[in-house]
Design a protein around this motif. Structure first.
Motif, PDB file in Angstrom:
ATOM      1  N   GLN A   1      -5.103   8.566  -1.876  1.00  0.00           N
ATOM      2  CA  GLN A   1      -5.370   6.938  -1.758  1.00  0.00           C
ATOM      3  C   GLN A   1      -5.246   6.704  -0.191  1.00  0.00           C
TER       4      GLN A   1
ATOM      5  N   ASP B   1      -0.756   5.356  -6.947  1.00  0.00           N
ATOM      6  CA  ASP B   1      -0.082   3.969  -6.989  1.00  0.00           C
ATOM      7  C   ASP B   1      -1.373   3.316  -7.822  1.00  0.00           C
TER       8      ASP B   1
ATOM      9  N   LYS C   1      -3.038   0.243  -5.788  1.00  0.00           N
ATOM     10  CA  LYS C   1      -3.587   0.549  -4.760  1.00  0.00           C
ATOM     11  C   LYS C   1      -5.004   1.280  -5.364  1.00  0.00           C
TER      12      LYS C   1
ATOM     13  N   ARG D   1      -7.204  -1.867  -6.062  1.00  0.00           N
ATOM     14  CA  ARG D   1      -7.640  -2.552  -4.811  1.00  0.00           C
ATOM     15  C   ARG D   1      -8.634  -1.884  -4.322  1.00  0.00           C
ATOM     16  N   GLN D   2      -8.736  -0.506  -3.990  1.00  0.00           N
ATOM     17  CA  GLN D   2      -9.818   0.285  -3.640  1.00  0.00           C
ATOM     18  C   GLN D   2     -10.832   0.228  -4.132  1.00  0.00           C
TER      19      GLN D   2
END
Length: 151
Positions: free
Chosen positions: A51, A85, A88, A91-92
């Motif tokens: 990530q 995560d 995360k 969001r990515q």
């Protein structure tokens, strides 16, 4: 390459990335955008797994890129623990979708300007110019994105 190395992170990719960064340090002519581009291509699988894609994209120096490569190396060697995560990741994925949408919009805009240029009998670059849009892509100019002139 063996099938076992394709299922896990590739130490060869990280070694190649380190070698590339050594060349950049030895011959410091590469723009940071080029360094980020090449490291992203070399370590795509590792960057996704750990990530770190966005961190690489936001890197402003070769030293920051080097730190990310070292971090991935520590993760692969088990010297530092990595915890996935889910927030995360979400969001990515949203950021990836936004970039894809913006790219689609840009292509439609350029096609529209190409048709307009043809209709007016002028070169397309008389209608398009590089302008500053935060987070825009670099297409032949820095900063990028294209806008009609005189608007």
């Amino acid at each position: 390459s063996s099938s076992s190395s394709s299922s896990s992170s590739s130490p060869q990719a990280l070694e190649l990335a380190k070698e590339y960064l050594e060349c950049v340090a030895r011959y410091p002519s590469a723009d940071i955008n080029h360094v980020v581009f090449h490291i992203r291509r070399i370590c795509k699988k590792e960057l996704s797994k750990f990530q770190l894609v966005e961190e690489l994209r936001e890197a402003k120096s070769v030293q920051q890129v080097g730190k990310l490569v070292s971090l991935m190396e520590r993760y692969v060697e088990g010297k530092e623990g990595f915890t996935f995560d889910p927030e995360k990741a979400k969001r990515q994925e949203e950021a990836r979708k936004k970039r894809a949408f913006e790219e689609k919009c840009r292509k439609k805009y350029v096609a529209r300007m190409e048709r307009k240029a043809k209709r007016l009998g002028v070169a397309v670059d008389t209608l398009l110019k590089p302008t500053s849009v935060p987070g825009g892509h670099v297409y032949g100019a820095d900063p990028s994105w294209l806008a009609e002139k005189n608007k």
